[in-house]
Scaffold this active site. Structure first.
Site, PDB file in Angstrom:
ATOM      1  N   CYS A 193      -1.029  13.166  43.198  1.00 24.81           N
ATOM      2  CA  CYS A 193      -0.295  12.688  41.967  1.00 24.81           C
ATOM      3  C   CYS A 193       1.150  13.199  42.820  1.00 24.81           C
ATOM      4  O   CYS A 193       1.063  14.965  43.274  1.00 24.81           O
ATOM      5  CB  CYS A 193      -0.231  12.771  40.659  1.00 24.81           C
ATOM      6  SG  CYS A 193      -1.918  12.074  40.205  1.00 24.81           S
ATOM      7  N   ARG A 233       0.934  12.539  48.407  1.00 26.62           N
ATOM      8  CA  ARG A 233       0.237  13.096  47.310  1.00 26.62           C
ATOM      9  C   ARG A 233      -0.748  12.275  47.372  1.00 26.62           C
ATOM     10  O   ARG A 233      -1.639  12.582  45.924  1.00 26.62           O
ATOM     11  CB  ARG A 233       1.119  14.104  46.564  1.00 26.62           C
ATOM     12  CG  ARG A 233       2.294  14.641  47.418  1.00 26.62           C
ATOM     13  CD  ARG A 233       2.886  15.827  45.690  1.00 26.62           C
ATOM     14  NE  ARG A 233       1.872  16.989  45.491  1.00 26.62           N
ATOM     15  CZ  ARG A 233       1.853  17.912  45.252  1.00 26.62           C
ATOM     16  NH1 ARG A 233       2.832  17.980  46.506  1.00 26.62           N
ATOM     17  NH2 ARG A 233       0.921  18.667  44.786  1.00 26.62           N
ATOM     18  N   TRP A 254      -2.281   9.722  42.314  1.00 20.01           N
ATOM     19  CA  TRP A 254      -3.756   9.064  43.194  1.00 20.01           C
ATOM     20  C   TRP A 254      -4.866   9.435  42.057  1.00 20.01           C
ATOM     21  O   TRP A 254      -5.429  10.287  40.576  1.00 20.01           O
ATOM     22  CB  TRP A 254      -4.072  10.365  43.509  1.00 20.01           C
ATOM     23  CG  TRP A 254      -5.168  10.392  44.727  1.00 20.01           C
ATOM     24  CD1 TRP A 254      -5.783  10.520  45.799  1.00 20.01           C
ATOM     25  CD2 TRP A 254      -6.879  11.327  44.091  1.00 20.01           C
ATOM     26  NE1 TRP A 254      -6.633  10.154  46.460  1.00 20.01           N
ATOM     27  CE2 TRP A 254      -7.422  10.801  45.702  1.00 20.01           C
ATOM     28  CE3 TRP A 254      -6.693  12.044  43.125  1.00 20.01           C
ATOM     29  CZ2 TRP A 254      -8.589  11.816  45.327  1.00 20.01           C
ATOM     30  CZ3 TRP A 254      -8.495  12.408  43.128  1.00 20.01           C
ATOM     31  CH2 TRP A 254      -8.981  11.843  44.345  1.00 20.01           C
ATOM     32  N   ASN A 271       0.402  15.397  36.419  1.00 24.29           N
ATOM     33  CA  ASN A 271      -0.638  15.393  37.556  1.00 24.29           C
ATOM     34  C   ASN A 271      -1.534  16.762  37.055  1.00 24.29           C
ATOM     35  O   ASN A 271      -1.264  17.951  37.088  1.00 24.29           O
ATOM     36  CB  ASN A 271       0.392  16.511  39.107  1.00 24.29           C
ATOM     37  CG  ASN A 271      -0.473  16.413  40.178  1.00 24.29           C
ATOM     38  OD1 ASN A 271      -1.741  16.752  40.234  1.00 24.29           O
ATOM     39  ND2 ASN A 271       0.325  17.659  40.880  1.00 24.29           N
ATOM     40  N   GLY A 272      -2.568  15.906  37.540  1.00 20.70           N
ATOM     41  CA  GLY A 272      -3.559  17.722  36.688  1.00 20.70           C
ATOM     42  C   GLY A 272      -4.628  16.825  36.406  1.00 20.70           C
ATOM     43  O   GLY A 272      -5.603  15.275  36.876  1.00 20.70           O
ATOM     44  N   GLU A 331     -14.707  19.201  63.887  1.00 17.28           N
ATOM     45  CA  GLU A 331     -13.090  18.757  62.327  1.00 17.28           C
ATOM     46  C   GLU A 331     -12.575  17.828  63.476  1.00 17.28           C
ATOM     47  O   GLU A 331     -12.589  16.605  62.551  1.00 17.28           O
ATOM     48  CB  GLU A 331     -12.211  20.586  63.646  1.00 17.28           C
ATOM     49  CG  GLU A 331     -11.201  19.543  63.260  1.00 17.28           C
ATOM     50  CD  GLU A 331     -10.696  18.735  61.930  1.00 17.28           C
ATOM     51  OE1 GLU A 331     -11.122  19.373  60.963  1.00 17.28           O
ATOM     52  OE2 GLU A 331      -8.995  18.434  61.677  1.00 17.28           O
ATOM     53  N   LYS A 362     -11.614  14.168  61.517  1.00 21.07           N
ATOM     54  CA  LYS A 362     -10.764  13.831  61.712  1.00 21.07           C
ATOM     55  C   LYS A 362     -10.767  11.655  61.472  1.00 21.07           C
ATOM     56  O   LYS A 362      -9.553  10.912  61.631  1.00 21.07           O
ATOM     57  CB  LYS A 362     -10.171  14.119  62.473  1.00 21.07           C
ATOM     58  CG  LYS A 362      -8.579  13.691  63.371  1.00 21.07           C
ATOM     59  CD  LYS A 362      -7.911  15.241  62.343  1.00 21.07           C
ATOM     60  CE  LYS A 362      -8.476  15.548  61.276  1.00 21.07           C
ATOM     61  NZ  LYS A 362      -7.775  16.603  59.801  1.00 21.07           N
ATOM     62  N   GLU A 371     -11.375  10.227  58.609  1.00 18.00           N
ATOM     63  CA  GLU A 371     -11.327   9.588  57.111  1.00 18.00           C
ATOM     64  C   GLU A 371      -9.994   8.955  57.841  1.00 18.00           C
ATOM     65  O   GLU A 371      -9.518   8.519  56.441  1.00 18.00           O
ATOM     66  CB  GLU A 371     -10.310  11.700  56.844  1.00 18.00           C
ATOM     67  CG  GLU A 371      -9.076  11.898  57.702  1.00 18.00           C
ATOM     68  CD  GLU A 371      -8.826  13.246  57.601  1.00 18.00           C
ATOM     69  OE1 GLU A 371      -8.408  14.051  58.364  1.00 18.00           O
ATOM     70  OE2 GLU A 371      -8.713  13.142  56.411  1.00 18.00           O
ATOM     71  N   HIS A 384     -34.311  17.656  66.496  1.00 22.60           N
ATOM     72  CA  HIS A 384     -34.780  17.654  65.454  1.00 22.60           C
ATOM     73  C   HIS A 384     -34.434  16.479  64.018  1.00 22.60           C
ATOM     74  O   HIS A 384     -34.468  17.033  63.296  1.00 22.60           O
ATOM     75  CB  HIS A 384     -34.380  18.569  64.785  1.00 22.60           C
ATOM     76  CG  HIS A 384     -34.356  20.162  65.446  1.00 22.60           C
ATOM     77  ND1 HIS A 384     -35.634  20.567  66.463  1.00 22.60           N
ATOM     78  CD2 HIS A 384     -33.797  20.451  66.689  1.00 22.60           C
ATOM     79  CE1 HIS A 384     -35.560  21.497  67.031  1.00 22.60           C
ATOM     80  NE2 HIS A 384     -34.681  21.050  68.046  1.00 22.60           N
ATOM     81  N   LYS A 389      -2.924  14.361  50.237  1.00 21.33           N
ATOM     82  CA  LYS A 389      -2.361  15.047  51.044  1.00 21.33           C
ATOM     83  C   LYS A 389      -3.112  16.195  49.776  1.00 21.33           C
ATOM     84  O   LYS A 389      -3.201  17.467  50.821  1.00 21.33           O
ATOM     85  CB  LYS A 389      -1.210  15.143  51.704  1.00 21.33           C
ATOM     86  CG  LYS A 389      -0.753  16.793  52.971  1.00 21.33           C
ATOM     87  CD  LYS A 389      -1.322  16.293  53.953  1.00 21.33           C
ATOM     88  CE  LYS A 389      -0.763  17.228  54.715  1.00 21.33           C
ATOM     89  NZ  LYS A 389      -1.727  17.688  55.787  1.00 21.33           N
TER      90      LYS A 389
HETATM   91  O1  M6R Z   1      -4.128  22.012  52.112  1.00 21.68           O
HETATM   92  P1  M6R Z   1      -5.473  22.967  52.535  1.00 21.68           P
HETATM   93  O2  M6R Z   1      -5.509  23.078  53.468  1.00 21.68           O
HETATM   94  O3  M6R Z   1      -5.993  23.415  51.232  1.00 21.68           O
HETATM   95  O4  M6R Z   1      -6.618  21.031  52.399  1.00 21.68           O
HETATM   96  C1  M6R Z   1      -7.539  21.070  52.623  1.00 21.68           C
HETATM   97  C2  M6R Z   1      -8.267  19.816  52.718  1.00 21.68           C
HETATM   98  O5  M6R Z   1      -7.798  18.926  51.771  1.00 21.68           O
HETATM   99  C3  M6R Z   1      -7.496  19.522  54.520  1.00 21.68           C
HETATM  100  O6  M6R Z   1      -7.862  20.205  55.080  1.00 21.68           O
HETATM  101  C4  M6R Z   1      -8.294  17.698  54.345  1.00 21.68           C
HETATM  102  O7  M6R Z   1      -9.208  18.163  54.873  1.00 21.68           O
HETATM  103  C5  M6R Z   1      -7.714  17.180  55.372  1.00 21.68           C
HETATM  104  N1  M6R Z   1      -6.920  16.087  54.962  1.00 21.68           N
HETATM  105  C6  M6R Z   1      -8.318  16.924  56.471  1.00 21.68           C
HETATM  106  O8  M6R Z   1      -7.398  16.320  57.958  1.00 21.68           O
END
Ligand code: M6R
Length: 603
Positions: free
Chosen positions: A2, A27, A73, A99-100, A479, A483, A486, A502, A598
């Protein structure tokens, strides 16, 4: 999670709110709305979908000099116009964005608002009805009612409230969710982050948790919840308007991937002087005094912690343990005698990490935050901060922050190792090695067309995929798979190559894409090659990303070798491009994947 923007003063509020919301869209982007006041005339417009959808609903009559806006969001209630903010009190006198998450919203409804009928399902609507009720039924002033509501409400929030009887004032308050004041000449603003105000002003004032701020066009009054005034200086932020634009790029993600060599070089200049690595002595001392380093983070930042773990242990001679922030909130392991908590967070606002930091502070545990955002909550509340110097990262999929996080941890490890006289640190010329990393990334970026082509056959229509690797390559696999899933929505697992047999190898069948990562060590590479044979024999469609020197002619993507401590940085870049092109080829929005935001500011 948000985004909030508000403005009051001598400017065109609709324009400012809409431009702010466009910048805040990363956001949250399932619905949005604005409330604009022009003296005693008001407009409230909401829309499901993106900010562009909201814009298309605005008529020329939506004009004024004060207002609040929100991009959502969803937490409580699905994305729908009734749940989109701003929300209004029963009589429509009060309008609120939030927001929250209000944790006791059900109790508030039962205790105070049993006779109120609400339009949607959000916790926010309950907050604004509560404020309205306190004014209407208890005869409180707006300020008294807001203050009282803040004492009743439990949870996380950033609120911006307007009163139809005084359209020259915005009341704001925050707890655990980010909110900032922007100061202008004849106008003032409130916003979830500085980036969305930078067109209007670069002068900001922080708001701390449990503070209430009264904002008019030429005054900002910060108070605690009892009404005591708090003096607070403003500061000038070093943000550049060009940093937050896409330039000629189709997507922020591609721009941010391309920026990585520059970020490596920026880090070299930020953390060195006269060819020596320089990290604040207090930070070096904090690591030296610790008997164990606990890295706490989420998502990509958590993966960066893994990628740096071996290097940190080797150079600082201190064990490193990793914790998923959302788990550590309630399940913290037995700690060592002298722990140092290291929080890694691009945004510096992640609620899961912050709850661990709050506890660490209560326990008197020293902490270091590694973040891209100076002045962010995790930075302010930790004992020490190291900055990533990556420039704003706007695409939801984190790329340049991940590589900057590993590089920043390398500076920390090297500085501590040098101070300790560690032999491995002596042999590790970080400044030179990082400049090789920058060149290696550049070489991979030059292969975009090749990577796009390889991806086309492999990932255009699959539902599942695997990344495999050993050692640091396993961490990169974690990682890389995050990527890919997501943004392309391909279900992808990052697996330790030796662990497949396994259990998980039962999922391999004809055509399943398996991307193997091989870097750094001949002996380990030989084992991964064995695992590649095993999946290929079961029909997997294998793509190999390998360091030159370990490469075979039939391998697909070759990466210029770098120091093993830093291989996660160079190896991840082709995987970022794999995710980018797979997503493009599947016709999806690279920068704004579904269901995500984000900055994750709720637990
Ligand atoms: O802002 P942060 O690094 O604390 O965020 C943590 C995760 O939400 C963030 O890394 C998320 O996994 C990414 N959008 C992945 O690409």
């Amino acid at each position: 999670m948000c985004g909030i923007v508000g403005v009051v003063g001598n400017r065109n509020a609709t324009d400012i709110l809409m431009q702010g919301l466009e910048k805040l869209e990363y956001r949250g982007y399932d619905s949005a709305g604005v409330y604009v006041a022009n003296g005693d005339k008001f407009s409230l417009v909401k829309s499901v979908g993106r900010i562009a959808d909201l814009r298309s609903k605005l008529g020329i009559d939506v004009a004024g000099t004060a207002g609040i806006g929100h991009t959502r969001w969803a937490t409580h209630g699905k994305p729908a116009e009734v749940n989109a903010h701003p929300h209004q009190s029963a009589t429509k006198r009060f309008t609120l964005v939030h927001n929250g998450v209000i944790e006791n919203f059900a109790e508030i409804k039962e205790e105070y608002l049993a006779d109120h009928s609400l339009l949607g399902q959000t916790d926010t609507e309950i907050a604004v009805h509560l404020i309205g009720k306190l004014v209407d039924e208890e005869g409180l002033s707006v300020l008294e009612a807001f203050r009282k509501a803040l004492l009743i409400i439990e949870g996380s929030y950033a609120f911006a409230l307007m009163d139809a009887q005084d359209s020259e004032t915005i009341y704001v308050a925050k707890n655990k969710s980010p909110l900032l004041i922007g100061l202008g000449d004849g106008y003032n603003m409130v916003c979830s982050d500085a980036m969305a105000m930078i067109r209007e002003t670069n002068e900001y004032m922080e708001i701390h948790d449990k503070e209430l701020v009264i904002v008019t066009k030429d005054s900002v009054s910060v108070q605690d919840y009892v009404g005591n005034t708090i003096e607070r200086d403003s500061y000038i932020a070093e943000l550049d308007l060009s940093d937050i634009g896409k330039g000629t790029y189709p997507y922020y993600m591609l721009k941010e991937i391309d920026e990585q060599p520059t970020v490596m070089r920026k880090l070299i200049s930020a953390y060195s002087e006269d060819s020596q690595v320089i990290v604040e002595p207090d930070i070096v001392k904090a690591v030296q005094e610790a008997d164990r380093l606990y890295i706490i983070a989420a998502g990509t930042s958590y993966h960066a912690g893994f990628a740096a773990k071996n290097m940190l242990e080797a150079l600082t001679n201190t064990p490193v343990e990793l914790g998923i922030a959302s788990e550590w909130g309630y399940s913290q392991p037995l700690l060592s005698q002298k722990p140092l908590f290291i929080f890694i967070s691009q945004s510096g606002e992640t609620a899961d990490s912050r709850q661990v930091l709050v506890r660490a502070n209560q326990m008197g545990i020293p902490s270091l935050t590694i973040t891209n955002v100076p002045g962010s909550t995790l930075s302010r509340e930790a004992t020490h901060t190291m900055l990533l110097h990556a420039g704003p990262e706007i695409a939801v999929a984190s790329t340049k922050a991940y590589t900057a996080q590993i590089a920043t941890l390398a500076f920390l490890a090297k500085a501590v190792g040098d101070a300790d006289g560690n032999e491995k640190a002596k042999d590790f010329d970080l400044l030179h090695e990082l400049s090789i990393v920058a060149q290696s990334i550049e070489a991979s970026l030059a292969e975009k067309d090749v990577i796009a082509k390889k991806v086309e056959g492999l990932l255009a229509s699959t539902r599942t995929a695997f990344y495999i690797g050993r050692g640091n390559d396993y961490y990169v696999a974690m990682e890389a798979s995050l990527k890919l899933k997501e943004i392309s929505y391909i279900q992808c697992e990052g697996f330790a190559a030796g662990e497949l047999k396994h259990g998980t190898i039962s999922l391999i069948e004809d055509g399943v894409p398996v991307i193997a990562l091989i870097s750094s060590d001949q002996a380990i590479a030989a084992h991964t090659r064995g695992n590649i044979q095993e999946v290929a024999a079961r029909g997997a469609n294998v793509l190999v990303i390998v360091e030159e020197g370990l490469a075979r002619e039939t391998d697909d993507i070759k990466v210029v070798p770098v120091h093993p401590y830093l291989s996660a940085i160079s190896m991840v870049v082709p995987t970022q491009l794999v995710a980018y092109y797979a997503t493009l080829q599947r016709g999806l929005d690279v920068d704004k994947p579904r269901n995500l935001a984000k900055s994750v500011t709720v637990e």
